[in-house]
Scaffold this active site. Structure first.
Site, PDB file in Angstrom:
ATOM      1  CE  LYS A   1      34.002  54.518  94.865  1.00 47.94           C
ATOM      2  NZ  LYS A   1      34.587  53.830  93.746  1.00 47.94           N
TER       3      LYS A   1
ATOM      4  CG  HIS B   1      30.171  46.365  92.707  1.00 47.38           C
ATOM      5  ND1 HIS B   1      29.615  47.645  94.119  1.00 47.38           N
ATOM      6  CD2 HIS B   1      30.819  46.899  91.780  1.00 47.38           C
ATOM      7  CE1 HIS B   1      30.401  48.784  93.213  1.00 47.38           C
ATOM      8  NE2 HIS B   1      30.177  48.801  92.199  1.00 47.38           N
TER       9      HIS B   1
ATOM     10  NE  ARG C   1      26.811  51.494  93.320  1.00 48.90           N
ATOM     11  CZ  ARG C   1      27.165  51.796  93.865  1.00 48.90           C
ATOM     12  NH1 ARG C   1      26.179  51.738  94.861  1.00 48.90           N
ATOM     13  NH2 ARG C   1      27.652  53.460  93.342  1.00 48.90           N
TER      14      ARG C   1
ATOM     15  CG  HIS D   1      27.291  56.446  89.617  1.00 46.48           C
ATOM     16  ND1 HIS D   1      26.628  55.979  88.699  1.00 46.48           N
ATOM     17  CD2 HIS D   1      27.955  55.800  90.709  1.00 46.48           C
ATOM     18  CE1 HIS D   1      27.178  54.236  88.509  1.00 46.48           C
ATOM     19  NE2 HIS D   1      27.715  54.381  90.015  1.00 46.48           N
TER      20      HIS D   1
END
Length: 357
Positions: free
Chosen positions: A207, A303, A306, A329
């Site tokens: 991201k 996910h 994950r 993160h």
């Protein structure tokens, strides 16, 4: 009224501000397409609320109006997580408007977010994760539903590219998802050049186009080697008459470089679909769910793998900061949810096994 209609109803200055804000999110902040859509939808909803209350200028936005908008959405039954995102979108928008001198003060600076209720993520046990990966079939599927490949063709009617090409790819996808804990968008956006086979590292763009290097183990290396040697060349040869690559190259959302939107050819992609284009996220989700069903497990998503990888790392003694870096993160609080998962698993084991529990 949908978001597009609300956008068209806004005063011209507000419409232009929304459009400029969206450009800033995508091009300057390198936000994912999903985030841009969500934030723009929230901002349009906010400005529509403002217009309905006779506020037609950005300079007239104030804290009371922002709070009133959130309260109205809460009365509509909005979830706390959605409210938290809306508050964030409003703060980001007003801060941007203030920086660009569209407003004289930033009313969003004092807007607080509702505390989102965080549920513990779904996590497989280590033996379940192993069963999911190792149970992936090497032969062609047999059920009618599974006989349809991602190109919409019956597999027995598809060109004969070898019975193991898809299975080898799927095994490599599963191994790499669990080994690295990458997001499905990150996996689909990988190029061959991102794979450092000599050091068993994969370069991931997460991201905000943040780059990180994530290691993977020997099982994933073996699966990747089999895929690259025996499967990928066959899948790359599936492209015919110019079809496939442009249609399947839209999977790497939010990567901040050209392949994020599918602009790069499938030939650059690490994982390919049956037509030789970049593997789609929807196909990866089907791969994981099919492997879970084959292993007798409930519905499982990429996910969930994950979440499982992160939890198993912490269960094995990995440092929380290291896990944060591996997952990409930005905040440690996002990673700390997995410590709660580990604690809950320990508590459940204690209640089941201890005589004085």
């Amino acid at each position: 009224m949908d978001t597009r209609d609300m956008h068209e109803r806004l005063p011209e200055a507000m419409r232009q501000a929304v459009d400029d804000f969206g450009h800033h999110l995508a091009r300057v902040d390198n936000r994912s397409a999903h985030t841009v859509r969500a934030y723009l939808g929230d901002v349009i909803s906010l400005l529509d609320h403002a217009v309905r209350h006779d506020v037609t200028s950005l300079g007239d936005l104030d804290l009371g109006l922002l709070r009133g908008w959130l309260a109205a959405r809460m009365r509509d039954g909005a979830a706390r997580t959605s409210q938290a995102r809306r508050a964030t979108a409003a703060r980001v928008f007003t801060a941007w408007a203030f920086r660009t001198e569209r407003i004289g003060t930033d009313p969003g600076a004092h807007l607080t977010s509702p505390r989102a209720h965080r549920t513990l993520p779904t996590v497989l046990r280590a033996d379940q994760a192993t069963a999911l990966i190792e149970g992936a079939r090497a032969e062609r599927p047999q059920t009618e539903a599974e006989m349809i490949d991602e190109a919409g063709r019956r597999r027995d009617e598809a060109p004969n590219d070898g019975p193991d090409a898809i299975a080898l790819r799927d095994r490599a996808v599963l191994e790499l998802l669990y080994a690295t804990g990458v997001r499905v968008s990150e996996l689909c956006g990988l190029d061959r050049a991102d794979l450092d086979e000599s050091r068993r590292l994969v370069r991931v763009f997460g991201k905000g186009a943040k780059e990180r290097a994530v290691p993977y183990g020997l099982p994933a290396q073996k699966a990747l080697d089999d895929y690259l040697r025996h499967s990928r060349p066959q899948l790359a040869g599936e492209e015919r008459d110019g079809e496939g690559r442009s249609g399947e190259g839209r999977s790497g959302e939010g990567k901040g470089r050209a392949k994020a939107g599918g602009g790069k050819a499938g030939g650059d992609a690490l994982f390919l679909g049956v037509k030789g284009g970049r593997l789609q996220q929807t196909v990866v989700r089907r791969i994981v769910d099919a492997a879970a069903r084959e292993a007798g497990l409930p519905h499982t998503s990429p996910h969930d793998l994950r979440h499982s990888a992160a939890t198993h790392l912490l269960d094995g003694g990995a440092d929380l900061r290291a896990v944060q870096e591996l997952l990409g993160h930005s905040s440690l609080s996002s990673t700390q949810i997995y410590t709660h998962v580990s604690t809950e698993r320990l508590r459940a084991a204690f209640k089941q096994a201890h005589p004085r529990a």
